[in-house]
Scaffold this motif. Structure first.
Motif, PDB file in Angstrom:
ATOM      1  N   THR A 292      50.812  45.434 -22.270  1.00 12.43           N
ATOM      2  CA  THR A 292      50.141  45.435 -23.569  1.00 12.43           C
ATOM      3  C   THR A 292      49.474  46.782 -23.804  1.00 12.43           C
ATOM      4  N   ALA A 293      49.261  47.106 -25.078  1.00 13.60           N
ATOM      5  CA  ALA A 293      48.601  48.373 -25.427  1.00 13.60           C
ATOM      6  C   ALA A 293      47.164  48.386 -24.925  1.00 13.60           C
ATOM      7  N   MET A 294      46.483  47.240 -25.044  1.00 13.09           N
ATOM      8  CA  MET A 294      45.073  47.204 -24.615  1.00 13.09           C
ATOM      9  C   MET A 294      44.971  47.283 -23.091  1.00 13.09           C
ATOM     10  N   GLY A 295      45.981  46.778 -22.379  1.00  7.54           N
ATOM     11  CA  GLY A 295      46.017  46.920 -20.932  1.00  7.54           C
ATOM     12  C   GLY A 295      46.204  48.370 -20.521  1.00  7.54           C
ATOM     13  N   ALA A 296      47.057  49.086 -21.268  1.00 12.06           N
ATOM     14  CA  ALA A 296      47.290  50.511 -20.981  1.00 12.06           C
ATOM     15  C   ALA A 296      46.010  51.314 -21.168  1.00 12.06           C
ATOM     16  N   ARG A 297      45.234  50.964 -22.200  1.00 10.43           N
ATOM     17  CA  ARG A 297      43.979  51.685 -22.431  1.00 10.43           C
ATOM     18  C   ARG A 297      42.963  51.401 -21.322  1.00 10.43           C
TER      19      ARG A 297
ATOM     20  N   ALA B 190      50.494  32.496 -27.518  1.00  6.58           N
ATOM     21  CA  ALA B 190      50.944  32.816 -26.152  1.00  6.58           C
ATOM     22  C   ALA B 190      49.873  32.540 -25.101  1.00  6.58           C
ATOM     23  N   VAL B 191      48.613  32.444 -25.506  1.00  6.88           N
ATOM     24  CA  VAL B 191      47.511  32.345 -24.540  1.00  6.88           C
ATOM     25  C   VAL B 191      47.565  31.061 -23.691  1.00  6.88           C
ATOM     26  N   PRO B 192      47.761  29.860 -24.291  1.00  2.00           N
ATOM     27  CA  PRO B 192      47.800  28.654 -23.445  1.00  2.00           C
ATOM     28  C   PRO B 192      48.851  28.716 -22.348  1.00  2.00           C
ATOM     29  N   GLU B 193      50.032  29.247 -22.671  1.00  2.00           N
ATOM     30  CA  GLU B 193      51.079  29.366 -21.647  1.00  2.00           C
ATOM     31  C   GLU B 193      50.691  30.396 -20.590  1.00  2.00           C
ATOM     32  N   LEU B 194      50.003  31.435 -21.027  1.00  2.00           N
ATOM     33  CA  LEU B 194      49.498  32.456 -20.105  1.00  2.00           C
ATOM     34  C   LEU B 194      48.562  31.801 -19.082  1.00  2.00           C
ATOM     35  N   LEU B 195      47.697  30.928 -19.566  1.00  2.00           N
ATOM     36  CA  LEU B 195      46.755  30.237 -18.684  1.00  2.00           C
ATOM     37  C   LEU B 195      47.486  29.298 -17.729  1.00  2.00           C
TER      38      LEU B 195
ATOM     39  N   ILE C 156      42.506  34.667  -8.210  1.00  2.00           N
ATOM     40  CA  ILE C 156      43.203  34.669  -9.499  1.00  2.00           C
ATOM     41  C   ILE C 156      42.564  33.656 -10.445  1.00  2.00           C
ATOM     42  N   HIS C 157      42.091  32.563  -9.897  1.00  2.00           N
ATOM     43  CA  HIS C 157      41.510  31.518 -10.749  1.00  2.00           C
ATOM     44  C   HIS C 157      40.311  32.038 -11.525  1.00  2.00           C
ATOM     45  N   ALA C 158      39.577  32.956 -10.925  1.00  2.00           N
ATOM     46  CA  ALA C 158      38.397  33.514 -11.600  1.00  2.00           C
ATOM     47  C   ALA C 158      38.797  34.338 -12.820  1.00  2.00           C
ATOM     48  N   LEU C 159      40.057  34.782 -12.856  1.00  2.00           N
ATOM     49  CA  LEU C 159      40.506  35.599 -13.976  1.00  2.00           C
ATOM     50  C   LEU C 159      40.658  34.804 -15.269  1.00  2.00           C
ATOM     51  N   TYR C 160      40.969  33.511 -15.150  1.00  2.00           N
ATOM     52  CA  TYR C 160      41.303  32.768 -16.372  1.00  2.00           C
ATOM     53  C   TYR C 160      40.398  31.573 -16.655  1.00  2.00           C
ATOM     54  N   LYS C 161      39.530  31.207 -15.712  1.00  2.00           N
ATOM     55  CA  LYS C 161      38.724  30.009 -15.926  1.00  2.00           C
ATOM     56  C   LYS C 161      37.821  30.113 -17.154  1.00  2.00           C
ATOM     57  N   ALA C 162      37.336  31.305 -17.436  1.00  2.00           N
ATOM     58  CA  ALA C 162      36.394  31.472 -18.551  1.00  2.00           C
ATOM     59  C   ALA C 162      37.096  31.811 -19.867  1.00  2.00           C
TER      60      ALA C 162
ATOM     61  N   ALA D  16      40.309  39.786 -25.549  1.00  2.00           N
ATOM     62  CA  ALA D  16      41.067  41.021 -25.340  1.00  2.00           C
ATOM     63  C   ALA D  16      40.701  41.658 -24.011  1.00  2.00           C
ATOM     64  N   GLU D  17      39.407  41.688 -23.675  1.00  2.00           N
ATOM     65  CA  GLU D  17      38.964  42.250 -22.390  1.00  2.00           C
ATOM     66  C   GLU D  17      39.565  41.482 -21.222  1.00  2.00           C
ATOM     67  N   GLN D  18      39.574  40.148 -21.320  1.00  2.00           N
ATOM     68  CA  GLN D  18      40.079  39.321 -20.220  1.00  2.00           C
ATOM     69  C   GLN D  18      41.575  39.509 -20.016  1.00  2.00           C
ATOM     70  N   ILE D  19      42.321  39.533 -21.116  1.00  2.00           N
ATOM     71  CA  ILE D  19      43.774  39.698 -20.999  1.00  2.00           C
ATOM     72  C   ILE D  19      44.116  41.121 -20.541  1.00  2.00           C
ATOM     73  N   SER D  20      43.334  42.104 -20.991  1.00  2.00           N
ATOM     74  CA  SER D  20      43.563  43.487 -20.550  1.00  2.00           C
ATOM     75  C   SER D  20      43.417  43.600 -19.040  1.00  2.00           C
ATOM     76  N   ARG D  21      42.381  42.967 -18.502  1.00  2.00           N
ATOM     77  CA  ARG D  21      42.144  43.020 -17.052  1.00  2.00           C
ATOM     78  C   ARG D  21      43.307  42.381 -16.291  1.00  2.00           C
ATOM     79  N   ILE D  22      43.749  41.227 -16.769  1.00  2.00           N
ATOM     80  CA  ILE D  22      44.889  40.556 -16.137  1.00  2.00           C
ATOM     81  C   ILE D  22      46.118  41.470 -16.170  1.00  2.00           C
ATOM     82  N   ASP D  23      46.308  42.132 -17.290  1.00  2.00           N
ATOM     83  CA  ASP D  23      47.472  43.011 -17.456  1.00  2.00           C
ATOM     84  C   ASP D  23      47.430  44.181 -16.468  1.00  2.00           C
ATOM     85  N   VAL D  24      46.267  44.824 -16.326  1.00  2.00           N
ATOM     86  CA  VAL D  24      46.155  45.962 -15.410  1.00  2.00           C
ATOM     87  C   VAL D  24      46.393  45.512 -13.969  1.00  2.00           C
ATOM     88  N   LEU D  25      45.819  44.385 -13.583  1.00  2.00           N
ATOM     89  CA  LEU D  25      45.955  43.911 -12.198  1.00  2.00           C
ATOM     90  C   LEU D  25      47.392  43.508 -11.880  1.00  2.00           C
TER      91      LEU D  25
END
Length: 850
Positions: free
Chosen positions: A288-293, A365-370, A381-387, A538-547
């Motif tokens: 994602t673009a926000m992950g790249a940033r 796309a978010v529910p399937e991502l979760l 990994i669970h800590a990445l998406y629980k919130a 956006a912050e949460q998905i960006s972090r997942i993307d970078v990792l």
């Protein structure tokens, strides 16, 4: 101004308020520019320069661009560092009494761009503000208008630290007050290529006080106030998406100065100044673009906290362990658009229906991502998406309100779904049935008149009409139609019934479009209420993307998880340079170990040029940066300390902008490292002293090594072509010699790129010249000269040895002032620059005597 026409007078009054910007003055379907703006813009944009009568004695220079394609022209000006003031007609020309009222509705500057076509989607677009204070401290404030991000840092290490901090981020424009030092302003332009703007107002109004609620420092509040006031002045619209200011605690991050970032080519290469070939290009596996940033931000500021680094390593390991789930995750991330900038456009008020469709698809796309993240077994990994909040309510609003493929313009209709609003459905039904009625009327009239070519048409001037070709006019029943328009080959007619239906149809169409626009604005306002939640998502998905990108990188390149230690110990097994190995044939890069425990602080590296000394040095720095970002690293095994700073002096380049020589740049960079490094830092110095004479250079190199050894104790890699320095390991207990192995074969040198203990035997300079294809006669002459020099050195050494056995009574010489001065020097307490100055004074004294 009285000599000019009223419209030109209006232009000049508005232009006087925006002297530093191109004024795009709306005249009908064009943005026009006059006077000097026209002369400059015609050259910058390569458009035709014309002129017009403005009421004065001479014609006025003029040029213009169509309003519907103005964005491309504005982009060209912004990329060149200019500003553009958009001046629109703010009243209906039909209702105007005299000159149409016009106002500047937006000032577009390099740091306040919002239009997507003018932005790099993988890079933030920062506007910065610098404020200086009497005690020598500076504040540097940042804003990315596209995402609403705000942050501020305080620096007390002088103006060079400010330059390094601004270099640290993709800043396009800097705001200062009018009293800010002119020389420093020029450095912003020359060194960093920034547009300099001005704002003296620093007071933050009550409406925006929430932005600084967590900032409890008056200097920081004042510094950010300058930035905020500039944004308000230029944008003249809603800024509801701005997020509270985050204080950048620089002590939490590894310090990488401007020199180190350039030398290590973290973000861009030194030669082509592009991303390709940089560490960023190798590490970017984001989807994602926000992950790249976010990746770029992590690379700009590696962490210092053990716990945070370890958490990232654990999450990368969890993602790495399950290949199929990770691949599914990567595919799903492709469906997520740039939520950060979409949220910004919603709040800013320039979002269209297609943008909201992108938002809807992302939320879908978010529910399937979760669900995919829930399949990973690693607890971290669970800590990445629980919130994560999937924002179901917002998704349902967009699903039930908007058509899937709406037009770009929000004033054309065709955006809202059937069933969303009863009145809109009524208008659409009337319009649809009216058109059906028109079709039925056409068939009826053809049947009753017997004219098969009769047709019912429509245009904006006459509305609906019945058209009959001239040969068929005699067949029309008398009095049936009322003549409306005569054409060359046909006549057009109307009937009272047709006009009545026309009114209903057109009214339904017009009101339908108006109502759709009103409904869209209301939908946009509802979406606006979710801006804060969207930014968090956006912050949460960006972090997942970078990792996941780190995990993908590790999988593709056989990286390993680094171990962190508190013993200031470096132990890397079979380490590789992450960038160089990518451009070589797979498996051809020669890996090397590097080991430095508490008893060893300095590695003195010798070996021929082109043998890989610089690569070896850089790969340790890059490995350390990657580890502290949270990434795995290119080696078989790694145990590393957490470095607080990395300093580099690699490569020689004149600083043409400030008129400084290679040697002066070398000394300044070395001095910067020696002044700021601690025992927890990493220093890389490549052939220090080569910019001056041999003995000067050797003396300085030795003094620097001794200073680091005795006073700093930072982990240091020091490469040199002064082989005389290799004897330092006899005096400095924490210094160790290593060299890059090379072998001669049939008159040629073969570089093995292997690091081994001990000092190098030869320099192989002539062999390197041969590899560079220098002319053969030149190579032969150099070889001959080398033999002569070596023979001379042997003879001199022999005569010196013989003189040891000759007893000769010599009168005891009186100690000179120069000798006394030399004896009194405390070299261990002197900086390299002080030593060089002292040496220069002594040399000057000797020359004067001779």
């Amino acid at each position: 101004m009285a000599q000019y026409t009223p419209m030109i007078q209006q232009y000049l009054k508005i232009k006087a308020q925006h002297k530093d910007a191109f004024l795009f003055f709306r005249l009908g379907d064009f943005y026009e520019m006059f006077f000097q703006d026209a002369l400059s813009a015609s050259q910058e944009l390569e458009i035709t320069l014309t002129s017009r009568d403005g009421g004065g004695e001479e014609r006025i220079p003029m040029c213009g661009v169509p309003y519907h394609s103005a964005e491309n022209y504005i982009k060209q000006l912004i990329e060149k560092g200019h500003k553009v003031a958009i001046c629109e007609q703010v009243e209906d020309p039909k209702a105007a009494k005299g000159v149409v009222r016009r106002e500047v509705v937006q000032l577009i500057t390099p740091g306040t761009v919002m239009e997507g076509s003018m932005l790099d989607e993988e890079e933030n677009n920062y506007l910065a503000s610098v404020s200086d204070f009497e005690d020598g401290t500076f504040t540097v404030s940042y804003n990315d208008l596209t995402t609403g991000e705000n942050s501020i840092a305080m620096l007390s290490e002088g103006f060079n630290a400010v330059l390094s901090e601004l270099f640290n981020r993709p800043v396009k424009e800097v705001v200062v007050d009018h009293s800010f030092d002119k020389d420093k302003q020029q450095l912003f332009k020359d060194r960093l290529g920034l547009t300099v703007s001005f704002c003296d107002e620093t007071v933050i109004t009550e409406d925006f006080s929430y932005l600084v609620k967590d900032i409890h420092n008056d200097k920081c509040t004042k510094g950010f106030g300058r930035l905020l006031n500039y944004i308000q002045h230029t944008q003249k619209r809603s800024l509801d998406h701005l997020r509270p200011v985050k204080l950048i605690e620089l002590k939490k991050y590894m310090t990488l100065d401007m020199y180190s970032k350039k030398n290590l080519e973290l973000i861009e290469t030194m030669r082509k100044q592009g991303k390709k070939g940089s560490l960023l290009s190798v590490m970017d596996r984001t989807m994602t673009a926000m992950g790249a940033r976010l990746l770029k931000k992590w690379l700009e500021r590696p962490l210092l906290a053990f716990d945070e680094i370890t958490t990232r390593h654990e999450q990368v390991e969890g993602l790495l362990e399950q290949f199929f789930e990770r691949e599914t995750l990567r595919e799903q991330l492709k469906s997520v658009y740039d939520l950060e900038r979409l949220a910004g456009r919603v709040a800013y008020g320039n979002v269209n229906a297609r943008d909201l469709i992108q938002l809807k698809l992302s939320l879908t796309a978010v529910p399937e991502l979760l669900d995919i993240l829930g399949q990973f077994e690693n607890r971290s990994i669970h800590a990445l998406y629980k919130a994560i909040d999937p924002l179901t309510e917002l998704k349902e609003l967009l699903e039930t309100s908007l058509l899937h493929d709406p037009p770009i313009q929000i004033s054309e209709g065709g955006m809202i779904q059937d069933g969303y609003h009863p009145k809109l459905d009524e208008y659409r039904d009337a319009s649809k049935n009216g058109k059906q009625w028109i079709a039925e009327l056409e068939a009826k009239e053809r049947n009753e008149t017997g004219i098969r070519s009769l047709k019912i048409g429509y245009n904006r001037v006459f509305g609906y009409y019945i058209e009959v070709t001239k040969p068929n006019i005699p067949h029309l029943p008398e009095g049936r139609y009322e003549r409306k328009q005569t054409l060359t080959n046909a006549e057009r007619y109307i009937t009272p019934e047709l006009k009545e239906k026309e009114t209903l149809i057109l009214e339904a169409q017009e009101k339908s479009v108006e109502l759709e626009y009103e409904l869209f604005i209301k939908i946009r306002e509802k979406v606006k209420q979710f801006v804060g939640e969207l930014q968090i998502l956006a912050e949460q998905i960006s972090r997942i993307d970078v990792l996941q990108g780190f995990a993908q990188l590790a999988d593709e390149n056989d990286y390993t998880r680094p171990e962190l230690n508190n013993q200031r110990s470096v132990d890397v097994k079979q380490g590789r340079h992450p960038v160089v190995e990518q451009v070589m044939d797979r498996g051809s890069f020669v890996p090397n170990d590097i080991f430095m425990d508490e008893s060893n602080d300095i590695l003195l590296i010798t070996g021929p040029n082109m043998s890989g000394k610089s690569t070896y040095m850089r790969q340790l720095a890059l490995t350390s940066i990657m580890a502290q970002m949270g990434s795995f690293v290119p080696c078989e095994q790694a145990s590393l300390p957490v470095f607080d700073q990395i300093f580099t002096r690699i490569g020689a380049a004149d600083d043409l902008v400030s008129g400084q020589s290679t040697f002066m740049v070398e000394m300044l960079e070395a001095n910067h490292a020696l002044t700021h490094a601690t025992e927890n830092s990493l220093i890389l110095l490549d052939e220090i002293g080569r910019g001056t004479s041999t003995y000067d250079g050797m003396a300085l190199a030795q003094a620097i090594v001794e200073h680091i050894h005795e006073n700093i104790r930072a982990k240091t890699l020091f490469s040199t072509h002064y082989h005389e320095l290799t004897t330092l390991d006899e005096e400095l207990i924490r210094l160790k010699n290593i060299h890059v192995k090379a072998e001669e074969y049939e008159g040629s040198v073969i570089f093995l790129h292997q690091i081994q203990e001990g000092a190098a035997d030869e320099s192989y300079g002539i062999h390197v010249a041969k590899l560079a294809d220098l002319p053969e006669p030149l190579i032969d002459r150099a070889s001959s000269l080398l033999k002569e020099l070596e023979n001379t050195r042997v003879e001199e050494a022999s005569s010196e040895q013989l003189s040891l056995f000759v007893e000769e009574e010599k009168p005891k010489a009186k100690t000179s002032k120069l000798e006394s001065r030399l004896k009194d020097l405390d070299l261990m307490q002197m900086t390299p620059m002080d030593a060089m100055n002292e040496l220069y004074q002594m040399q000057k004294q000797v020359k004067q005597k001779s």
